[in-house]
Design an enzyme around this catalytic site. Structure first.
Site, PDB file in Angstrom:
ATOM      1  N   HIS A  43       0.822  -1.204   0.000  1.00 28.16           N
ATOM      2  CA  HIS A  43       0.000   0.000   0.000  1.00 28.16           C
ATOM      3  C   HIS A  43       0.860   1.259   0.000  1.00 28.16           C
ATOM      4  CE1 HIS A  43      -3.654   2.362   1.086  1.00 28.16           C
ATOM      5  NE2 HIS A  43      -2.751   3.138   1.665  1.00 28.16           N
ATOM      6  N   GLU A  44       1.802   1.322   0.932  1.00 29.16           N
ATOM      7  CA  GLU A  44       2.648   2.511   1.031  1.00 29.16           C
ATOM      8  C   GLU A  44       3.605   2.623  -0.154  1.00 29.16           C
ATOM      9  OE1 GLU A  44       1.986   4.795   3.099  1.00 29.16           O
ATOM     10  OE2 GLU A  44       0.515   3.571   4.179  1.00 29.16           O
ATOM     11  N   HIS A  54       1.945   4.557  -2.908  1.00 21.70           N
ATOM     12  CA  HIS A  54       2.107   6.010  -2.727  1.00 21.70           C
ATOM     13  C   HIS A  54       3.513   6.440  -3.125  1.00 21.70           C
ATOM     14  CE1 HIS A  54      -1.711   6.241  -0.747  1.00 21.70           C
ATOM     15  NE2 HIS A  54      -1.332   5.660   0.379  1.00 21.70           N
TER      16      HIS A  54
END
Length: 376
Positions: free
Chosen positions: A25-26, A29
């Site tokens: 997820h990170e 980003h």
């Protein structure tokens, strides 16, 4: 019935599940931010005191926090918890050029959306691997068996009937019937049924089944009372594997949204809302069944992580996306004070939700019953 795995195994399985998914997820980003030339100061898996870490040649500190319940990327210029981009003028010019909030709103939105998108992509790839290896259920929604006394029998459904729509939504596969019914215990539903050349509508009220899984955990589900002995996994052509995996992911996102809305609207009890403790318990139980089951669970967890983060709640990715949408329409961001109040409200909502989920989790492992016996 299976014996519950030990605590150490549950914790290990939880870390093995949540750690990679948070990283993915990170990383979504991070990598999209990199594409847009945004600097990253910190990439953290977990919160709190750093237990391990290193700094790369670009100056990004990669670290692991002691509390493994999430993670974050702190981009250059992200100087407050609400990510409002205040005080950009205090940055040196070379850092201001790399600052997150100095970028156009569409770039910021893509960076934020990339986190949940990577979670959905992970689930798609896992499902694609399973479809390639084992096939996919493609049995037509034709009824072969009707359970005596069931809602289907009472509604006049017969063997040979074909259910073509559920609550007005067309279906093409038999497994869609069970998926639909499971989420709606005790609810009245509308079935569009084809019998020969005739099509008619039936409105049964689904039965509510309370059952225990192999570890003794109780759950409620709806039941229509139909069966098909021909349900099986069928090979999928290579070019159809990814679309099939995408379709499976979309169906699970829809099921997650439906379940959450049922809780919010009161159609399901708030006690069914689970949190990290429940996730850890499920991770341990499924991991004890084998690696294939555990990998499949990772896909479900990844979808939930992506979906939850897209909710329009300040602090979550969806909340930031909502603010960016307002900024795009107004041609300027909301005032700092308004954003601050939204941030506080979102934080209060998340903390309340976490408290309720933790209360439910502790009940699911029998803590309240144990305390009741001790105090009684």
């Amino acid at each position: 019935m299976f014996e519950a795995p030990p605590i150490w195994f549950i914790l290990l399985a939880f870390l093995a599940a949540i750690g990679p998914l948070v990283f993915i997820h990170e990383f979504g980003h991070y990598i999209v931010g990199r594409w847009f030339g945004i600097g990253a100061e910190t990439f953290s898996i977990g919160f709190g005191r750093e237990v391990a870490g290193w700094t790369d040649k670009r100056g990004t500190r990669w670290k692991v926090g002691w509390l493994p319940l999430g993670g974050y990327v702190r981009f250059t210029g992200d100087m407050d918890p609400a990510s409002m981009g205040k005080d950009l003028d205090k940055l040196p010019e070379h850092e201001r050029l790399r600052a997150f909030h100095a970028k156009p709103v569409w770039q910021r939105a893509l960076v934020v959306f990339a986190g949940p998108a990577f979670n959905f992509l992970t689930a798609i790839l896992i499902f694609a691997a399973f479809i390639m290896a084992f096939g996919s259920p493609r049995t037509p929604p034709v009824i072969e068996e009707v359970l005596a006394g069931s809602p289907a029998a009472q509604a006049g459904i017969r063997p040979g009937d074909r259910i073509v729509a559920l609550d007005g939504e067309p279906i093409e596969r038999f497994d869609a019937i069970a998926d639909f019914a499971t989420l709606r215990p005790g609810e009245q539903v509308e079935l569009t049924v084809q019998r020969g050349s005739t099509t008619f509508t039936a409105t049964p009220r689904l039965a509510t089944i309370v059952e225990k899984d192999r570890f003794g955990q109780q759950s409620r589900r709806g039941q229509l009372g139909v069966g098909n002995r021909s349900v099986r996994l069928e090979p999928v052509p290579v070019l159809e594997i990814i679309p099939e995996a995408v379709s499976m992911t979309v169906r699970l996102v829809d099921a997650t949204a439906t379940g959450l809305w049922q809780i919010v609207s009161g159609r399901r009890p708030l006690a069914e809302l689970g949190g990290p403790i429940k996730m850890a318990q499920v991770a341990g139980q499924v991991a004890s069944l084998g690696p294939l089951e555990f990998v499949q669970l990772l896909a479900f967890f990844s979808i939930n992580l992506g979906f939850i983060n897209l909710l329009p709640v300040p602090m979550l990715d969806g909340g930031h996306l909502a603010l960016y949408a307002v900024e795009a329409v107004r041609r300027r961001p909301l005032e700092a004070r308004a954003q601050e109040w939204l941030f506080r409200g979102g934080l209060a909502a998340l903390l309340t939700l976490m408290m309720v989920a933790t209360f439910n989790d502790l009940g699911s492992i029998g803590l309240w019953q144990t305390l009741g016996r001790l105090l009684g």
